[in-house]
Motif scaffolding. Structure first.
Motif, PDB file in Angstrom:
ATOM      1  N   VAL A  71      74.476  40.551  68.982  1.00 51.85           N
ATOM      2  CA  VAL A  71      73.780  39.439  69.625  1.00 51.85           C
ATOM      3  C   VAL A  71      73.154  39.982  70.907  1.00 51.85           C
ATOM      4  O   VAL A  71      73.857  40.472  71.794  1.00 51.85           O
ATOM      5  CB  VAL A  71      74.750  38.289  69.938  1.00 51.85           C
ATOM      6  CG1 VAL A  71      74.016  37.138  70.604  1.00 51.85           C
ATOM      7  CG2 VAL A  71      75.434  37.816  68.655  1.00 51.85           C
ATOM      8  N   HIS A  72      71.837  39.905  70.994  1.00 54.70           N
ATOM      9  CA  HIS A  72      71.119  40.538  72.092  1.00 54.70           C
ATOM     10  C   HIS A  72      70.054  39.583  72.619  1.00 54.70           C
ATOM     11  O   HIS A  72      69.579  38.705  71.885  1.00 54.70           O
ATOM     12  CB  HIS A  72      70.472  41.841  71.599  1.00 54.70           C
ATOM     13  CG  HIS A  72      69.933  42.727  72.679  1.00 54.70           C
ATOM     14  ND1 HIS A  72      68.675  42.578  73.201  1.00 54.70           N
ATOM     15  CD2 HIS A  72      70.502  43.772  73.333  1.00 54.70           C
ATOM     16  CE1 HIS A  72      68.481  43.502  74.131  1.00 54.70           C
ATOM     17  NE2 HIS A  72      69.573  44.236  74.235  1.00 54.70           N
ATOM     18  N   VAL A 118      70.921  29.937  50.565  1.00 45.09           N
ATOM     19  CA  VAL A 118      71.586  29.919  51.864  1.00 45.09           C
ATOM     20  C   VAL A 118      70.955  30.982  52.753  1.00 45.09           C
ATOM     21  O   VAL A 118      70.449  31.990  52.259  1.00 45.09           O
ATOM     22  CB  VAL A 118      73.105  30.196  51.737  1.00 45.09           C
ATOM     23  CG1 VAL A 118      73.816  29.026  51.096  1.00 45.09           C
ATOM     24  CG2 VAL A 118      73.368  31.478  50.965  1.00 45.09           C
ATOM     25  N   PRO A 119      70.958  30.786  54.073  1.00 47.14           N
ATOM     26  CA  PRO A 119      70.503  31.863  54.953  1.00 47.14           C
ATOM     27  C   PRO A 119      71.338  33.117  54.693  1.00 47.14           C
ATOM     28  O   PRO A 119      72.539  33.014  54.386  1.00 47.14           O
ATOM     29  CB  PRO A 119      70.759  31.317  56.361  1.00 47.14           C
ATOM     30  CG  PRO A 119      70.868  29.843  56.194  1.00 47.14           C
ATOM     31  CD  PRO A 119      71.425  29.607  54.829  1.00 47.14           C
ATOM     32  N   PRO A 120      70.757  34.304  54.794  1.00 48.27           N
ATOM     33  CA  PRO A 120      71.505  35.515  54.464  1.00 48.27           C
ATOM     34  C   PRO A 120      72.552  35.895  55.489  1.00 48.27           C
ATOM     35  O   PRO A 120      73.307  36.847  55.275  1.00 48.27           O
ATOM     36  CB  PRO A 120      70.393  36.582  54.404  1.00 48.27           C
ATOM     37  CG  PRO A 120      69.330  36.073  55.317  1.00 48.27           C
ATOM     38  CD  PRO A 120      69.354  34.580  55.169  1.00 48.27           C
ATOM     39  N   THR A 121      72.635  35.173  56.586  1.00 49.42           N
ATOM     40  CA  THR A 121      73.500  35.550  57.700  1.00 49.42           C
ATOM     41  C   THR A 121      74.942  35.800  57.274  1.00 49.42           C
ATOM     42  O   THR A 121      75.573  36.749  57.724  1.00 49.42           O
ATOM     43  CB  THR A 121      73.469  34.459  58.783  1.00 49.42           C
ATOM     44  OG1 THR A 121      72.151  33.922  58.887  1.00 49.42           O
ATOM     45  CG2 THR A 121      73.900  35.014  60.114  1.00 49.42           C
ATOM     46  N   ARG A 177      80.617  29.837  71.828  1.00 43.26           N
ATOM     47  CA  ARG A 177      81.107  30.041  70.462  1.00 43.26           C
ATOM     48  C   ARG A 177      81.587  31.482  70.267  1.00 43.26           C
ATOM     49  O   ARG A 177      82.626  31.730  69.639  1.00 43.26           O
ATOM     50  CB  ARG A 177      80.011  29.705  69.454  1.00 43.26           C
ATOM     51  CG  ARG A 177      79.617  28.234  69.419  1.00 43.26           C
ATOM     52  CD  ARG A 177      78.636  27.958  68.285  1.00 43.26           C
ATOM     53  NE  ARG A 177      78.081  26.620  68.377  1.00 43.26           N
ATOM     54  CZ  ARG A 177      76.834  26.335  68.753  1.00 43.26           C
ATOM     55  NH1 ARG A 177      76.002  27.318  69.056  1.00 43.26           N
ATOM     56  NH2 ARG A 177      76.420  25.086  68.817  1.00 43.26           N
ATOM     57  N   LEU A 178      80.815  32.441  70.755  1.00 43.32           N
ATOM     58  CA  LEU A 178      81.201  33.845  70.619  1.00 43.32           C
ATOM     59  C   LEU A 178      82.517  34.135  71.341  1.00 43.32           C
ATOM     60  O   LEU A 178      83.387  34.846  70.821  1.00 43.32           O
ATOM     61  CB  LEU A 178      80.088  34.743  71.166  1.00 43.32           C
ATOM     62  CG  LEU A 178      78.846  34.868  70.283  1.00 43.32           C
ATOM     63  CD1 LEU A 178      77.686  35.461  71.080  1.00 43.32           C
ATOM     64  CD2 LEU A 178      79.137  35.730  69.053  1.00 43.32           C
ATOM     65  N   GLU A 179      82.674  33.587  72.520  1.00 47.72           N
ATOM     66  CA  GLU A 179      83.920  33.795  73.263  1.00 47.72           C
ATOM     67  C   GLU A 179      85.100  33.192  72.511  1.00 47.72           C
ATOM     68  O   GLU A 179      86.189  33.775  72.453  1.00 47.72           O
ATOM     69  CB  GLU A 179      83.810  33.182  74.672  1.00 47.72           C
ATOM     70  CG  GLU A 179      82.841  33.901  75.592  1.00 47.72           C
ATOM     71  CD  GLU A 179      83.323  35.291  75.981  1.00 47.72           C
ATOM     72  OE1 GLU A 179      84.514  35.605  75.779  1.00 47.72           O
ATOM     73  OE2 GLU A 179      82.508  36.074  76.503  1.00 47.72           O
ATOM     74  N   ALA A 180      84.899  32.015  71.908  1.00 48.36           N
ATOM     75  CA  ALA A 180      85.992  31.376  71.162  1.00 48.36           C
ATOM     76  C   ALA A 180      86.381  32.208  69.951  1.00 48.36           C
ATOM     77  O   ALA A 180      87.572  32.451  69.698  1.00 48.36           O
ATOM     78  CB  ALA A 180      85.575  29.971  70.734  1.00 48.36           C
ATOM     79  N   VAL A 181      85.390  32.642  69.169  1.00 45.87           N
ATOM     80  CA  VAL A 181      85.671  33.405  67.946  1.00 45.87           C
ATOM     81  C   VAL A 181      86.359  34.728  68.260  1.00 45.87           C
ATOM     82  O   VAL A 181      87.206  35.192  67.494  1.00 45.87           O
ATOM     83  CB  VAL A 181      84.362  33.639  67.158  1.00 45.87           C
ATOM     84  CG1 VAL A 181      84.551  34.681  66.075  1.00 45.87           C
ATOM     85  CG2 VAL A 181      83.883  32.339  66.538  1.00 45.87           C
ATOM     86  N   LEU A 234      75.304  31.009  65.636  1.00 44.94           N
ATOM     87  CA  LEU A 234      76.184  31.871  66.432  1.00 44.94           C
ATOM     88  C   LEU A 234      75.488  33.171  66.825  1.00 44.94           C
ATOM     89  O   LEU A 234      75.700  33.681  67.926  1.00 44.94           O
ATOM     90  CB  LEU A 234      77.450  32.176  65.628  1.00 44.94           C
ATOM     91  CG  LEU A 234      78.468  33.123  66.278  1.00 44.94           C
ATOM     92  CD1 LEU A 234      79.229  32.386  67.378  1.00 44.94           C
ATOM     93  CD2 LEU A 234      79.440  33.678  65.233  1.00 44.94           C
ATOM     94  N   LEU A 235      74.655  33.702  65.930  1.00 41.36           N
ATOM     95  CA  LEU A 235      74.153  35.066  66.097  1.00 41.36           C
ATOM     96  C   LEU A 235      72.712  35.176  66.568  1.00 41.36           C
ATOM     97  O   LEU A 235      72.363  36.128  67.263  1.00 41.36           O
ATOM     98  CB  LEU A 235      74.299  35.829  64.778  1.00 41.36           C
ATOM     99  CG  LEU A 235      75.727  35.993  64.244  1.00 41.36           C
ATOM    100  CD1 LEU A 235      75.697  36.653  62.868  1.00 41.36           C
ATOM    101  CD2 LEU A 235      76.570  36.830  65.198  1.00 41.36           C
ATOM    102  N   HIS A 236      71.851  34.267  66.191  1.00 41.75           N
ATOM    103  CA  HIS A 236      70.429  34.429  66.467  1.00 41.75           C
ATOM    104  C   HIS A 236      70.051  33.930  67.866  1.00 41.75           C
ATOM    105  O   HIS A 236      70.590  32.930  68.347  1.00 41.75           O
ATOM    106  CB  HIS A 236      69.596  33.682  65.425  1.00 41.75           C
ATOM    107  CG  HIS A 236      69.645  34.318  64.076  1.00 41.75           C
ATOM    108  ND1 HIS A 236      70.628  34.030  63.162  1.00 41.75           N
ATOM    109  CD2 HIS A 236      68.843  35.248  63.488  1.00 41.75           C
ATOM    110  CE1 HIS A 236      70.427  34.744  62.061  1.00 41.75           C
ATOM    111  NE2 HIS A 236      69.362  35.492  62.239  1.00 41.75           N
ATOM    112  N   ARG A 237      69.098  34.633  68.459  1.00 39.43           N
ATOM    113  CA  ARG A 237      68.582  34.196  69.754  1.00 39.43           C
ATOM    114  C   ARG A 237      67.895  32.849  69.591  1.00 39.43           C
ATOM    115  O   ARG A 237      67.016  32.701  68.736  1.00 39.43           O
ATOM    116  CB  ARG A 237      67.590  35.229  70.293  1.00 39.43           C
ATOM    117  CG  ARG A 237      66.924  34.831  71.607  1.00 39.43           C
ATOM    118  CD  ARG A 237      66.015  35.941  72.120  1.00 39.43           C
ATOM    119  NE  ARG A 237      65.013  36.309  71.142  1.00 39.43           N
ATOM    120  CZ  ARG A 237      63.867  35.663  70.937  1.00 39.43           C
ATOM    121  NH1 ARG A 237      63.595  34.573  71.655  1.00 39.43           N
ATOM    122  NH2 ARG A 237      63.009  36.080  70.034  1.00 39.43           N
TER     123      ARG A 237
END
Length: 402
Positions: free
Chosen positions: A205-206, A293-296, A369-373, A351-354
């Motif tokens: 994630v950037h 489904v999205p490929p994510t 969300r990232l901190e929780a996971v 969660l992942l995309h900008r």
């Protein structure tokens, strides 16, 4: 016109159609598989490469996993990278499940070899398939095989020909309800002759956008970059691709991304799509013909196998006992799992995309969300159960018989 008969006419020689034909033969049910593309095209078509443990177990039971077990890469976790930090998600430790990295085109090759060795009627280069009489007890499929017009009388038609295939488009308008979501970004996918920089997947994630480091073998890497929706591959020369991948993936203290010749690159739109029901009359839709489904979260191939598992068992019951109950309950058995995969794929995409430009609030939510996971054991376990497919397997059917 040449006239043939079969029990099940299968449209599409992707993993779903080929797997269904294989399972039907094991149950003593005859089928014909029709594919509009050439065998070479189908075997070279690069698609997803992550197989859930339940998918692998089912392929083993069907006698189709010999090469997968020899060459597939077994993973027990992956790495999140964000904020210049790396966080490992040990999903096997959390769930007891592994996943395999094994390219979809490799599975397709295995299935084609198995069907060919069994003497199956598997026909490629059939561009003009036309299902007819789907609402009757005597459906048929018309097509041209080797320049000769053919009509195939059958009991049922299985539409396994993907999102753009003819099967779903053969259903009268209004007979199916469709639900769709489009995303404001796309993926630039790259297949490179370069050794992976890590043994496990890296989800980065950037601030410039999401990047994924994956692999197909110890010598071939599969890489993805978040790009704008509608982006053209022509705007991404190899030098620009590698520069952007380094920017998003490299962090201090970790092995640097290895470069190599780019073998293939393409842009893929992200969408969610579901058709309800997944059948019409004597037509049954499976895989991408019924849902995208999205490929994510890499659920597409796994969902197709789950559909085929249910559909093959329903056909077996029908031909062994005459009971059509499981066929009538096909959609009810599959759709809860489909929607569960949609929900997780959508959540993981966010969660992942900008986020789109100017959405500072969404950026803060993403960080939370990232901190929780990565720091909450309960959140990590819930994520892991979804990632390996365990949560979907526990999703109950909506009545009906699986």
């Amino acid at each position: 016109m040449k006239r043939l008969t079969t029990r099940v006419a299968i449209i599409g020689a992707g993993p779903g159609g080929l797997l269904l034909s294989h399972l039907l033969q094991l149950h003593g049910v005859d089928s014909i598989v029709l594919e509009r593309r050439s065998r070479g095209h189908v075997e070279r078509r690069v698609r997803a490469g992550l197989l859930e443990g339940g998918t692998v177990d089912f392929l083993r039971e069907a006698g189709l996993a010999d090469r997968l077990d020899r060459e597939g890469l077994v993973h027990e976790g992956f790495v999140f990278r964000f904020g210049s930090r790396a966080h490992r998600m040990p999903f096997t430790e959390l769930t007891g499940r592994t996943v395999h990295m094994y390219g979809q085109q490799e599975l397709v090759k295995d299935l084609i070899r198995a069907r060919t060795a069994a003497g199956a009627r598997l026909w490629f280069d059939v561009p003009d398939v036309e299902p007819r009489g789907l609402e009757t007890d005597t459906p048929a499929v018309r097509c041209t095989v080797a320049g000769e017009p053919v009509e195939i009388a059958c009991d049922f038609v299985a539409g396994c020909d993907g999102f753009h295939g003819v099967s779903r488009r053969s259903v009268p308008p209004g007979a199916l309800t469709t639900y769709e979501r489009t995303y404001p970004y796309a993926w630039l996918g790259v297949l490179a002759q370069a050794p992976p920089a890590a043994e496990e997947l890296i989800y980065a994630v950037h601030g410039r956008g999401f990047a994924l480091h994956s692999m197909r073998s110890p010598a071939v890497s599969r890489l993805y970059l978040q790009v704008e929706a509608g982006e053209s591959v022509e705007n991404w020369p190899d030098e620009r691709i590698w520069k952007e991948l380094h920017t998003r993936l490299d962090i201090d203290g970790a092995p640097e991304l290895a470069e190599g010749p780019v073998l293939e690159k393409s842009c893929v739109a992200l969408r969610g799509f579901v058709t309800e029901p997944m059948s019409y009359g004597r037509l049954f839709l499976a895989g991408d013909a019924a849902h995208i489904v999205p490929p994510t979260a890499a659920k597409g191939l796994n969902l197709a196998v789950a559909d085929i598992k249910v559909l093959a068992a329903a056909f077996r019951e029908y031909y062994e006992t005459g009971d059509r109950g499981p066929l009538d309950g096909y959609s009810a058995a599959c759709l809860p799992g489909v929607w569960q995969a949609q929900e997780f794929s959508d959540w993981m995409s966010r969660l992942l995309h900008r986020p789109t430009e100017g959405r500072v609030f969404d950026e803060r939510l993403q960080h939370a969300r990232l901190e929780a996971v990565t720091h909450s054991p309960a959140a990590a376990r819930n994520f892991a159960e979804n990632y390996v497919g365990l949560a979907r397997e526990r999703t109950p059917a909506r009545g009906g018989r699986p």
